[in-house]
Design a protein around this motif. Structure first.
Motif, PDB file in Angstrom:
ATOM      1  N   ALA A 157       0.525  -1.359   0.028  1.00  0.00           N
ATOM      2  CA  ALA A 157       0.347  -0.175   0.369  1.00  0.00           C
ATOM      3  C   ALA A 157       1.021   1.355   0.053  1.00  0.00           C
ATOM      4  O   ALA A 157       2.373   1.071   0.864  1.00  0.00           O
ATOM      5  CB  ALA A 157      -0.260   0.015   1.246  1.00  0.00           C
ATOM      6  N   ASP A 158       0.452   2.035  -0.779  1.00  0.00           N
ATOM      7  CA  ASP A 158       1.196   3.510  -0.918  1.00  0.00           C
ATOM      8  C   ASP A 158       0.497   4.438  -0.346  1.00  0.00           C
ATOM      9  O   ASP A 158      -0.194   4.985  -1.483  1.00  0.00           O
ATOM     10  CB  ASP A 158       1.995   3.513  -1.680  1.00  0.00           C
ATOM     11  CG  ASP A 158       2.979   5.376  -2.209  1.00  0.00           C
ATOM     12  OD1 ASP A 158       2.870   5.804  -1.565  1.00  0.00           O
ATOM     13  OD2 ASP A 158       3.701   4.641  -3.156  1.00  0.00           O
ATOM     14  N   TRP A 159       0.274   4.956   1.041  1.00  0.00           N
ATOM     15  CA  TRP A 159      -0.469   6.537   0.672  1.00  0.00           C
ATOM     16  C   TRP A 159       0.060   7.627   0.811  1.00  0.00           C
ATOM     17  O   TRP A 159       0.030   9.122   1.291  1.00  0.00           O
ATOM     18  CB  TRP A 159      -1.153   6.956   2.303  1.00  0.00           C
ATOM     19  CG  TRP A 159      -2.153   4.895   2.799  1.00  0.00           C
ATOM     20  CD1 TRP A 159      -2.108   4.154   1.715  1.00  0.00           C
ATOM     21  CD2 TRP A 159      -2.912   5.481   3.794  1.00  0.00           C
ATOM     22  NE1 TRP A 159      -3.254   3.197   2.556  1.00  0.00           N
ATOM     23  CE2 TRP A 159      -3.853   3.708   3.333  1.00  0.00           C
ATOM     24  CE3 TRP A 159      -3.152   5.803   4.481  1.00  0.00           C
ATOM     25  CZ2 TRP A 159      -4.297   3.805   4.629  1.00  0.00           C
ATOM     26  CZ3 TRP A 159      -4.368   5.753   5.982  1.00  0.00           C
ATOM     27  CH2 TRP A 159      -4.783   4.071   5.532  1.00  0.00           C
ATOM     28  N   GLY A 160       0.785   7.966   0.402  1.00  0.00           N
ATOM     29  CA  GLY A 160       1.866   8.866   0.103  1.00  0.00           C
ATOM     30  C   GLY A 160       2.822   9.571   1.307  1.00  0.00           C
ATOM     31  O   GLY A 160       2.705  10.557   1.960  1.00  0.00           O
ATOM     32  N   ALA A 161       3.234   8.197   2.433  1.00  0.00           N
ATOM     33  CA  ALA A 161       3.490   8.712   3.698  1.00  0.00           C
ATOM     34  C   ALA A 161       4.711   9.346   3.788  1.00  0.00           C
ATOM     35  O   ALA A 161       5.385   8.918   2.974  1.00  0.00           O
ATOM     36  CB  ALA A 161       3.367   7.067   4.318  1.00  0.00           C
ATOM     37  N   ASP A 162       5.126   9.506   4.553  1.00  0.00           N
ATOM     38  CA  ASP A 162       6.195  10.812   4.879  1.00  0.00           C
ATOM     39  C   ASP A 162       6.929  11.424   3.219  1.00  0.00           C
ATOM     40  O   ASP A 162       8.088  12.093   4.024  1.00  0.00           O
ATOM     41  CB  ASP A 162       7.379   9.661   5.006  1.00  0.00           C
ATOM     42  CG  ASP A 162       7.386   8.767   6.117  1.00  0.00           C
ATOM     43  OD1 ASP A 162       6.680   9.956   7.659  1.00  0.00           O
ATOM     44  OD2 ASP A 162       7.835   7.945   5.923  1.00  0.00           O
ATOM     45  N   GLN A 163       5.605  12.071   2.921  1.00  0.00           N
ATOM     46  CA  GLN A 163       6.194  12.760   1.731  1.00  0.00           C
ATOM     47  C   GLN A 163       5.798  14.623   1.923  1.00  0.00           C
ATOM     48  O   GLN A 163       4.753  14.521   2.789  1.00  0.00           O
ATOM     49  CB  GLN A 163       5.107  12.968   0.886  1.00  0.00           C
ATOM     50  CG  GLN A 163       4.963  11.135   0.043  1.00  0.00           C
ATOM     51  CD  GLN A 163       6.702  10.969  -0.512  1.00  0.00           C
ATOM     52  OE1 GLN A 163       7.335  11.898  -1.394  1.00  0.00           O
ATOM     53  NE2 GLN A 163       7.701  10.207  -0.125  1.00  0.00           N
ATOM     54  N   PRO A 164       6.389  15.523   1.567  1.00  0.00           N
ATOM     55  CA  PRO A 164       6.210  16.663   2.360  1.00  0.00           C
ATOM     56  C   PRO A 164       5.022  17.392   2.145  1.00  0.00           C
ATOM     57  O   PRO A 164       3.880  16.712   1.208  1.00  0.00           O
ATOM     58  CB  PRO A 164       7.090  17.278   1.068  1.00  0.00           C
ATOM     59  CG  PRO A 164       7.870  16.931   0.349  1.00  0.00           C
ATOM     60  CD  PRO A 164       7.509  15.762   0.229  1.00  0.00           C
ATOM     61  N   GLY A 165       4.582  17.887   3.210  1.00  0.00           N
ATOM     62  CA  GLY A 165       2.961  18.350   3.512  1.00  0.00           C
ATOM     63  C   GLY A 165       2.106  17.455   2.857  1.00  0.00           C
ATOM     64  O   GLY A 165       0.724  17.299   3.452  1.00  0.00           O
ATOM     65  N   SER A 166       1.906  15.562   3.186  1.00  0.00           N
ATOM     66  CA  SER A 166       1.687  14.766   3.826  1.00  0.00           C
ATOM     67  C   SER A 166       1.125  14.779   5.424  1.00  0.00           C
ATOM     68  O   SER A 166       1.715  14.617   5.662  1.00  0.00           O
ATOM     69  CB  SER A 166       2.398  13.506   3.116  1.00  0.00           C
ATOM     70  OG  SER A 166       0.947  12.604   3.795  1.00  0.00           O
ATOM     71  N   PRO A 167      -0.136  14.563   6.457  1.00  0.00           N
ATOM     72  CA  PRO A 167      -0.068  14.252   7.090  1.00  0.00           C
ATOM     73  C   PRO A 167       0.052  13.265   7.744  1.00  0.00           C
ATOM     74  O   PRO A 167      -0.275  12.546   8.572  1.00  0.00           O
ATOM     75  CB  PRO A 167      -1.902  14.402   7.109  1.00  0.00           C
ATOM     76  CG  PRO A 167      -1.982  14.384   6.066  1.00  0.00           C
ATOM     77  CD  PRO A 167      -1.929  14.477   5.130  1.00  0.00           C
ATOM     78  N   VAL A 168       0.577  12.338   6.761  1.00  0.00           N
ATOM     79  CA  VAL A 168       0.397  11.055   7.063  1.00  0.00           C
ATOM     80  C   VAL A 168       1.919  10.579   6.499  1.00  0.00           C
ATOM     81  O   VAL A 168       2.623  10.673   6.450  1.00  0.00           O
ATOM     82  CB  VAL A 168      -0.435   9.302   5.566  1.00  0.00           C
ATOM     83  CG1 VAL A 168      -0.019   7.820   5.854  1.00  0.00           C
ATOM     84  CG2 VAL A 168      -1.601  10.254   5.317  1.00  0.00           C
ATOM     85  N   MET A 169       2.432   9.155   8.232  1.00  0.00           N
ATOM     86  CA  MET A 169       3.597   8.824   8.332  1.00  0.00           C
ATOM     87  C   MET A 169       3.424   7.529   8.022  1.00  0.00           C
ATOM     88  O   MET A 169       2.335   6.865   8.670  1.00  0.00           O
ATOM     89  CB  MET A 169       3.920   9.295   9.639  1.00  0.00           C
ATOM     90  CG  MET A 169       3.817  10.764   9.888  1.00  0.00           C
ATOM     91  SD  MET A 169       4.161  11.535  11.697  1.00  0.00           S
ATOM     92  CE  MET A 169       3.297  11.511  12.351  1.00  0.00           C
ATOM     93  N   LEU A 170       5.132   6.860   7.906  1.00  0.00           N
ATOM     94  CA  LEU A 170       4.687   5.659   7.986  1.00  0.00           C
ATOM     95  C   LEU A 170       5.425   5.049   9.242  1.00  0.00           C
ATOM     96  O   LEU A 170       6.524   6.107   9.669  1.00  0.00           O
ATOM     97  CB  LEU A 170       5.753   5.330   6.479  1.00  0.00           C
ATOM     98  CG  LEU A 170       6.022   3.928   6.595  1.00  0.00           C
ATOM     99  CD1 LEU A 170       4.911   2.956   6.277  1.00  0.00           C
ATOM    100  CD2 LEU A 170       7.077   3.399   5.514  1.00  0.00           C
ATOM    101  N   ASN A 171       4.534   4.483   9.687  1.00  0.00           N
ATOM    102  CA  ASN A 171       5.853   3.503  11.171  1.00  0.00           C
ATOM    103  C   ASN A 171       6.358   2.326  10.826  1.00  0.00           C
ATOM    104  O   ASN A 171       5.569   1.381  10.214  1.00  0.00           O
ATOM    105  CB  ASN A 171       4.186   2.769  12.363  1.00  0.00           C
ATOM    106  CG  ASN A 171       4.824   2.722  13.286  1.00  0.00           C
ATOM    107  OD1 ASN A 171       5.647   1.846  13.171  1.00  0.00           O
ATOM    108  ND2 ASN A 171       3.452   3.168  14.944  1.00  0.00           N
ATOM    109  N   PRO A 172       7.260   2.586  10.706  1.00  0.00           N
ATOM    110  CA  PRO A 172       8.555   1.163  11.102  1.00  0.00           C
ATOM    111  C   PRO A 172       8.444   0.138  11.936  1.00  0.00           C
ATOM    112  O   PRO A 172       8.820  -0.588  11.494  1.00  0.00           O
ATOM    113  CB  PRO A 172       9.586   1.768  11.257  1.00  0.00           C
ATOM    114  CG  PRO A 172       9.357   2.643  12.777  1.00  0.00           C
ATOM    115  CD  PRO A 172       8.126   3.265  12.475  1.00  0.00           C
TER     116      PRO A 172
END
Length: 200
Positions: A157-172
């Motif tokens: 899945a790709d939610w645009g996590a950790d991209q500039p301006g994205s409110p979504v972060m990828l948890n490791p």
């Protein structure tokens, strides 16, 4: 691993309250609550809405996490029914292995065997959890960090996590483990008690 007693909470009611602090009362008051005992999690309160609240320990983190065995870690979380059925078994299995005295490498191998042997249920669509507690302690660097929601999705899945301006972060959390899960985090602006949280 530190001595077992350091991972346990002597006051069962305090652990129940900490677990429930993960989500708003409208959810956590009717949730099942698990507490950690010497041999694993046990049901302290039987709920009726399908949610399950518990306090996670460090051994459910990614295997390269420096604080994997830190006994101070307390991660209050409240899983929705989909996550209770498909993500909670991962935490329970890791906890079983940790409390059996397995090393980090042995836990990793045990999880690989569980995944390969289809001993864990498949990820359910819509699985998520609340982590909105003021009282959690997620690691020595950030303490209780900030309130957030976690969404469990397939590895591709790709939610645009950790991209500039994205409110979504990828948890490791599962990035180096065999579990076919990716965790997306979305910060919240309030704690579970409704009070404002500090800005990121």
């Amino acid at each position: 691993m530190a001595p077992l007693a350091q991972y346990l909470m002597a006051d069962r009611n305090a652990e129940i309250a900490l677990a429930r602090s993960a989500a708003p009362k409208a959810i956590s008051d009717d949730a099942t609550v698990l507490v950690l005992g010497p041999h694993g999690y046990i049901t302290a309160v039987k709920g009726k809405n399908g949610f399950v609240c518990l306090v996670d320990r460090g051994w459910t983190a990614q295997f390269d996490f420096p604080e994997f065995w830190n006994p101070k870690l307390r991660g209050p979380m409240c899983l929705n029914p989909q996550a209770a059925r498909s993500i909670l078994p991962i935490s329970l299995k890791r906890t079983e292995l940790a409390l059996a005295g397995r090393s980090k490498e042995q836990i990793l191998q045990g999880m690989k065997a569980a995944v390969a042997g289809k001993q864990l249920p498949p990820l359910e669509p819509g699985a998520m959890c609340y982590m909105l507690s003021k009282q959690g302690y997620l690691n020595d660097d950030v303490g209780h960090w900030m309130p957030h929601l976690m969404f469990y999705v397939p590895r591709d899945a790709d939610w645009g996590a950790d991209q500039p301006g994205s409110p979504v972060m990828l948890n490791p959390q599962f990035h180096d483990g065999p579990e076919p899960v990716k965790v997306m985090m979305v910060p919240a602006d309030k704690w579970s008690d409704g009070t404002p949280a500090p800005a990121m």
